[in-house]
Design a protein around this motif. Structure first.
Motif, PDB file in Angstrom:
ATOM      1  N   HIS A  95       0.831  -1.208   0.000  1.00  6.49           N
ATOM      2  CA  HIS A  95       0.000   0.000   0.000  1.00  6.49           C
ATOM      3  C   HIS A  95       0.862   1.254   0.000  1.00  6.49           C
ATOM      4  CE1 HIS A  95      -3.351   2.651   0.754  1.00  6.49           C
ATOM      5  NE2 HIS A  95      -2.744   3.118   1.836  1.00  6.49           N
ATOM      6  N   SER A  99       0.695   3.878  -3.054  1.00  4.68           N
ATOM      7  CA  SER A  99       0.240   5.234  -2.738  1.00  4.68           C
ATOM      8  C   SER A  99       1.285   6.278  -3.108  1.00  4.68           C
ATOM      9  CB  SER A  99      -0.102   5.341  -1.251  1.00  4.68           C
ATOM     10  OG  SER A  99      -1.156   4.459  -0.917  1.00  4.68           O
ATOM     11  N   PRO A 102       0.978   7.623  -7.457  1.00  4.17           N
ATOM     12  CA  PRO A 102      -0.414   7.859  -7.844  1.00  4.17           C
ATOM     13  C   PRO A 102      -0.567   7.992  -9.345  1.00  4.17           C
ATOM     14  CG  PRO A 102       0.582   9.877  -7.021  1.00  4.17           C
ATOM     15  CD  PRO A 102       1.597   8.792  -6.813  1.00  4.17           C
ATOM     16  N   ARG A 107      -7.249   5.075  -7.055  1.00  5.28           N
ATOM     17  CA  ARG A 107      -7.047   5.235  -5.620  1.00  5.28           C
ATOM     18  C   ARG A 107      -6.626   3.890  -5.044  1.00  5.28           C
ATOM     19  NH1 ARG A 107     -12.425   4.355  -2.049  1.00  5.28           N
ATOM     20  NH2 ARG A 107     -13.570   3.020  -3.490  1.00  5.28           N
ATOM     21  N   PHE A 108      -5.891   3.925  -3.932  1.00  4.83           N
ATOM     22  CA  PHE A 108      -5.421   2.707  -3.284  1.00  4.83           C
ATOM     23  C   PHE A 108      -5.932   2.670  -1.850  1.00  4.83           C
ATOM     24  CE2 PHE A 108      -2.276   3.444  -6.647  1.00  4.83           C
ATOM     25  CZ  PHE A 108      -2.353   2.221  -7.297  1.00  4.83           C
TER      26      PHE A 108
END
Length: 226
Positions: A95, A99, A102, A107-108
């Motif tokens: 994650h 992140s 981007p 979106r993560f």
């Protein structure tokens, strides 16, 4: 070859080399477009169901470093189609990497599919099935989240896949001991953990179509629930 689900990938270890792990995530962005077949899968299965006027949503389960989520969003944007992509992965390291890279329309979220309380038009995954101990449960859980289609892509286990991957990656992806990544050693383990089309058909059941794309790839596809 017999499937060997007891084998473990180095990058899954909680104390693996963080620099090698970052190089692995970066390498996936180079390797996956070559070997994963998602370009053709996007053109054949996803693109015909996307729209230039109606936004669609897609969930990438086990998104890792986020290369597939970014690629699908980029392909849709190139074609003038509206697609909002969510990448979900419970691993804090994955994650954090995703992140930090981007992309528009992406979106993560750090979570598992089971922890989500929203539905998506499409649910996909890449190289996730061979990691699982409960494939039928995962298929049920992910198809529950999909309104239109669920597509899981993975390696098709064979001696050819192992030999071809080992030979093709040796010059370009040195192992962590040589300042490289986990791509080659973990890829060879992944092949041994993966399923043949017949094995996956037996696990998936009648609601799923298992497609052998070529000697090294397979898809499990199910239509949505609404």
């Amino acid at each position: 070859m017999r499937r060997q689900p007891h084998l473990r990938e180095l990058m899954d270890g909680p104390d693996c080399d963080p620099d090698a792990l970052r190089r692995t995530y970066a390498g996936f962005g180079i390797l996956n477009p070559v070997v994963s077949g998602w370009g053709a899968t996007y053109r054949r299965l996803l693109r015909p169901l996307l729209s230039a006027s109606v936004p669609r949503t897609l969930l990438d389960v086990g998104s890792g470093g986020g290369d597939l989520a970014r690629r699908l969003a980029r392909l849709a944007r190139r074609d003038g189609l509206l697609l909002e992509v969510t990448g979900v992965d419970p691993d804090a390291r994955a994650h954090a990497y995703a992140s930090a890279h981007p992309a528009p329309g992406v979106r993560f979220v750090r979570a598992t599919a089971a922890q989500l309380d929203e539905r998506f038009d499409f649910v996909v995954s890449n190289h996730v099935l061979h990691h699982l101990s409960d494939v039928p449960g995962f298929l049920v859980e992910t198809s529950r989240l999909a309104r239109v289609m669920t597509v899981h892509s993975d390696i098709s286990r064979s001696r050819f896949a192992s030999v071809a991957f080992g030979a093709a990656t040796a010059p370009f992806f040195p192992g962590p001991a040589c300042g490289g990544s986990f791509i080659r050693p973990d890829g060879l383990v992944s092949i041994r953990r993966s399923f043949t089309p017949a094995e996956l058909r037996e696990l998936a059941g009648p609601d799923w179509r298992v497609i052998a794309l070529n000697p090294t790839r397979l898809l499990a596809v199910s239509t949505g629930r609404g």
